[in-house]
Enzyme design. Structure first.
Site, PDB file in Angstrom:
ATOM      1  N   LYS A  13       0.837  -1.215   0.000  1.00 31.39           N
ATOM      2  CA  LYS A  13       0.000   0.000   0.000  1.00 31.39           C
ATOM      3  C   LYS A  13       0.874   1.269   0.000  1.00 31.39           C
ATOM      4  CE  LYS A  13      -2.302  -1.022   3.790  1.00 31.39           C
ATOM      5  NZ  LYS A  13      -1.686  -2.336   4.125  1.00 31.39           N
ATOM      6  N   ARG A  88      -9.511   0.697   8.801  1.00 29.92           N
ATOM      7  CA  ARG A  88      -9.093  -0.664   9.131  1.00 29.92           C
ATOM      8  C   ARG A  88     -10.189  -1.415   9.874  1.00 29.92           C
ATOM      9  NH1 ARG A  88      -3.223   0.412   8.959  1.00 29.92           N
ATOM     10  NH2 ARG A  88      -2.072  -1.517   9.193  1.00 29.92           N
ATOM     11  N   ARG A 127      11.768  -6.165   4.913  1.00 31.41           N
ATOM     12  CA  ARG A 127      11.627  -4.713   4.763  1.00 31.41           C
ATOM     13  C   ARG A 127      12.628  -3.948   5.642  1.00 31.41           C
ATOM     14  NH1 ARG A 127       5.704  -2.231   5.149  1.00 31.41           N
ATOM     15  NH2 ARG A 127       5.694  -3.024   7.278  1.00 31.41           N
ATOM     16  N   ARG A 160      11.519  -2.129  11.034  1.00 30.91           N
ATOM     17  CA  ARG A 160      10.419  -1.695  11.904  1.00 30.91           C
ATOM     18  C   ARG A 160      10.263  -2.680  13.044  1.00 30.91           C
ATOM     19  NH1 ARG A 160       5.106  -0.082   8.388  1.00 30.91           N
ATOM     20  NH2 ARG A 160       4.118  -1.239  10.077  1.00 30.91           N
TER      21      ARG A 160
HETATM   22  P1  AMP Z   1       0.911   0.405   8.946  1.00 32.10           P
HETATM   23  O1  AMP Z   1       2.099   1.292   8.776  1.00 32.10           O
HETATM   24  O2  AMP Z   1      -0.260   0.811   8.096  1.00 32.10           O
HETATM   25  O3  AMP Z   1       1.253  -1.062   8.807  1.00 32.10           O
HETATM   26  O4  AMP Z   1       0.409   0.598  10.463  1.00 32.10           O
HETATM   27  C1  AMP Z   1       1.235   0.250  11.553  1.00 32.10           C
HETATM   28  C2  AMP Z   1       0.411   0.110  12.796  1.00 32.10           C
HETATM   29  O5  AMP Z   1      -0.218   1.365  13.127  1.00 32.10           O
HETATM   30  C3  AMP Z   1      -0.737  -0.878  12.729  1.00 32.10           C
HETATM   31  O6  AMP Z   1      -0.328  -2.223  12.949  1.00 32.10           O
HETATM   32  C4  AMP Z   1      -1.641  -0.371  13.857  1.00 32.10           C
HETATM   33  O7  AMP Z   1      -1.130  -0.707  15.130  1.00 32.10           O
HETATM   34  C5  AMP Z   1      -1.500   1.155  13.688  1.00 32.10           C
HETATM   35  N1  AMP Z   1      -2.526   1.688  12.753  1.00 32.10           N
HETATM   36  C6  AMP Z   1      -2.305   2.233  11.514  1.00 32.10           C
HETATM   37  N2  AMP Z   1      -3.447   2.621  10.941  1.00 32.10           N
HETATM   38  C7  AMP Z   1      -4.432   2.311  11.811  1.00 32.10           C
HETATM   39  C8  AMP Z   1      -5.847   2.431  11.785  1.00 32.10           C
HETATM   40  N3  AMP Z   1      -6.500   2.950  10.731  1.00 32.10           N
HETATM   41  N4  AMP Z   1      -6.549   1.994  12.879  1.00 32.10           N
HETATM   42  C9  AMP Z   1      -5.925   1.474  13.943  1.00 32.10           C
HETATM   43  N5  AMP Z   1      -4.596   1.311  14.037  1.00 32.10           N
HETATM   44  C10 AMP Z   1      -3.843   1.720  12.982  1.00 32.10           C
END
Ligand code: AMP
Length: 213
Positions: A13, A88, A127, A160
């Site tokens: 994404k 989400r 990654r 990460r």
């Molecule tokens: P990402 O970078 O999109 O993989 O997001 C990393 C982490 O941030 C996720 O595993 C969640 O813990 C938190 N997170 C990101 N976006 C959301 C969302 N829309 N709702 C809840 N938690 C989120």
């Protein structure tokens, strides 16, 4: 153009959103990046968010809705946006729908990036981010010269905290339970388009553009 990118962790994404942002000059809104920026400030909220992220759980809907309402209200979103990592949950999707209805600016499309589990796991475990430029790299897929160049320039390849195998497994589980049902939510609204997310980023991007056309 107002777009939501859906897809499991590792589906690409962020990579695809950045490409579209560069071509269309609309902002990529990554809620994961927004939360990681907050974590870096070392505030009480940042520390709480860090614990949730590192456990592979979701930050509460209330907090996310507040963040996204504020972000979408900024001037740079007037001509569109690419949502990466939001919504989400069903609650988030409903609230987004309400918010966009209020401003009479509905979504144009929801793109689901679809890839097999073994590809997703390799993308996530491999990654890395270059500490000097912030560029995303992968120890399995990036050219070795590019990885070596980071080290030669005095940089580091940063992983990460939530990209370890145990947390990745939990993130997939959360994705399946909470986020995957959104595909049906958007299918019912006639917005969903599925894109095969296997292969190199440029190949996926060509399919992504075709799905938007
Ligand atoms: P990402 O970078 O999109 O993989 O997001 C990393 C982490 O941030 C996720 O595993 C969640 O813990 C938190 N997170 C990101 N976006 C959301 C969302 N829309 N709702 C809840 N938690 C989120």
């Amino acid at each position: 153009m107002r777009i939501v990118l859906l897809g499991a962790p590792g589906s690409g994404k962020g990579t695809q959103a950045k490409k579209l942002m560069a071509d269309e000059h609309i902002p990529q809104i990554s809620t994961g990046d927004m939360l990681r920026e907050t974590v870096a400030t070392d505030s009480p909220f940042g520390r709480k968010a860090e614990a949730v992220i590192n456990a592979g759980e979701l930050v509460s809907d209330d907090i996310m809705l507040g963040l996204i309402r504020e972000r979408l209200g900024r001037a740079d979103c007037a001509d569109g946006f690419i949502l990466d990592g939001f919504p989400r949950t069903r609650e988030q999707a409903l609230d987004l729908e309400k918010l966009l209805d209020e401003t009479n600016a509905p979504l144009d499309a929801v793109i689901l990036l679809d890839a097999e589990l073994d590809i997703l796991i390799k993308r996530l475990t491999g990654r890395r981010t270059c500490s000097l430029t912030g560029k995303l790299l992968n120890i399995y897929f990036s050219p070795q010269e590019e990885l070596d160049a980071v080290i030669a320039a005095g940089g580091q390849l940063i992983q990460r905290e939530d990209d370890n195998e145990e947390t990745i497994r939990h993130r997939f589980d959360v994705y399946q339970r909470r986020t995957e049902p959104l595909a049906d939510f958007y299918r019912q609204r006639g917005l969903l388009r599925t894109v095969d997310a296997a292969g190199a980023a440029d190949e996926v991007y060509a399919r992504f553009r075709a799905a938007l056309a």
